[in-house]
Design a protein around this motif. Structure first.
Motif, PDB file in Angstrom:
ATOM      1  N   PRO A  68      -5.855  -7.777  -0.077  1.00 25.26           N
ATOM      2  CA  PRO A  68      -6.388  -6.435   0.226  1.00 25.26           C
ATOM      3  C   PRO A  68      -7.905  -6.449   0.154  1.00 25.26           C
ATOM      4  N   VAL A 125      -2.893   0.385  -4.141  1.00 24.80           N
ATOM      5  CA  VAL A 125      -2.664  -0.961  -3.614  1.00 24.80           C
ATOM      6  C   VAL A 125      -2.176  -1.847  -4.753  1.00 24.80           C
ATOM      7  N   TRP A 157      -1.327  -5.794  -5.574  1.00 22.33           N
ATOM      8  CA  TRP A 157      -1.448  -7.168  -5.107  1.00 22.33           C
ATOM      9  C   TRP A 157      -1.660  -8.092  -6.299  1.00 22.33           C
ATOM     10  N   VAL A 199       0.859  -1.180   0.000  1.00 22.56           N
ATOM     11  CA  VAL A 199       0.000   0.000   0.000  1.00 22.56           C
ATOM     12  C   VAL A 199       0.897   1.231   0.000  1.00 22.56           C
TER      13      VAL A 199
END
Length: 145
Positions: free
Chosen positions: A141, A52, A54, A46
């Motif tokens: 997330p 974000v 991922w 983050v």
């Protein structure tokens, strides 16, 4: 290093997890999907602006994070792996059969044959060097895609 006798997917998964190569597992192990296994050790990054990053595979999260920071910036941090190769550079390590040392991205070579612990350590060093304030979190997330 002594390798255990591997008689089942469970023992194989535990062994791979112990040596730090969990994301290399694929759904080819009977009874395990790649997502089932990788989720146990997933991380996401983050940025302070809320971005974000991922992916299911640690290497993909690592590379995408480095790209977001800017591949051209990373060499100045001075992180070295292997036989003296910078984490991100224009120098390609000579290939060896059965080994993937680096991933090529946008004309840069990212040293990728490192453990997930080293990937996390490298991202923390980069964050500190550039004062980025990155957070490296466990799990998936909680975002809508």
């Amino acid at each position: 290093m002594k390798h255990p006798d591997i008689y089942s997917a469970t023992i194989l998964a535990a062994f791979i997890h112990e040596i730090g190569f969990l994301p290399l597992l694929d759904s080819g192990i009977r009874g395990y999907s790649a997502e089932d296994v990788v989720d146990e050790d997933c991380r996401y990054v983050v940025f302070p602006d809320g971005t974000v990053i991922w992916h299911k595979q640690a290497i993909d999260t690592f590379i995408a994070t480095l790209q977001h920071i800017g591949l051209e910036r990373i060499p100045q941090v001075g992180i070295v792996h292997g036989d003296g190769y910078n984490l991100v550079s224009k120098d390609k390590r000579p290939p060896q059969p059965g080994r993937v040392w680096q991933h090529e991205v946008d004309g840069w070579y990212i040293y990728s044959n490192i453990s997930n612990r080293d990937k996390i350590k490298d991202l923390k060093l980069i964050s500190k060097f550039f004062k980025l304030g990155l957070k490296i979190e466990e799990g998936k997330p909680d975002i809508k895609r």
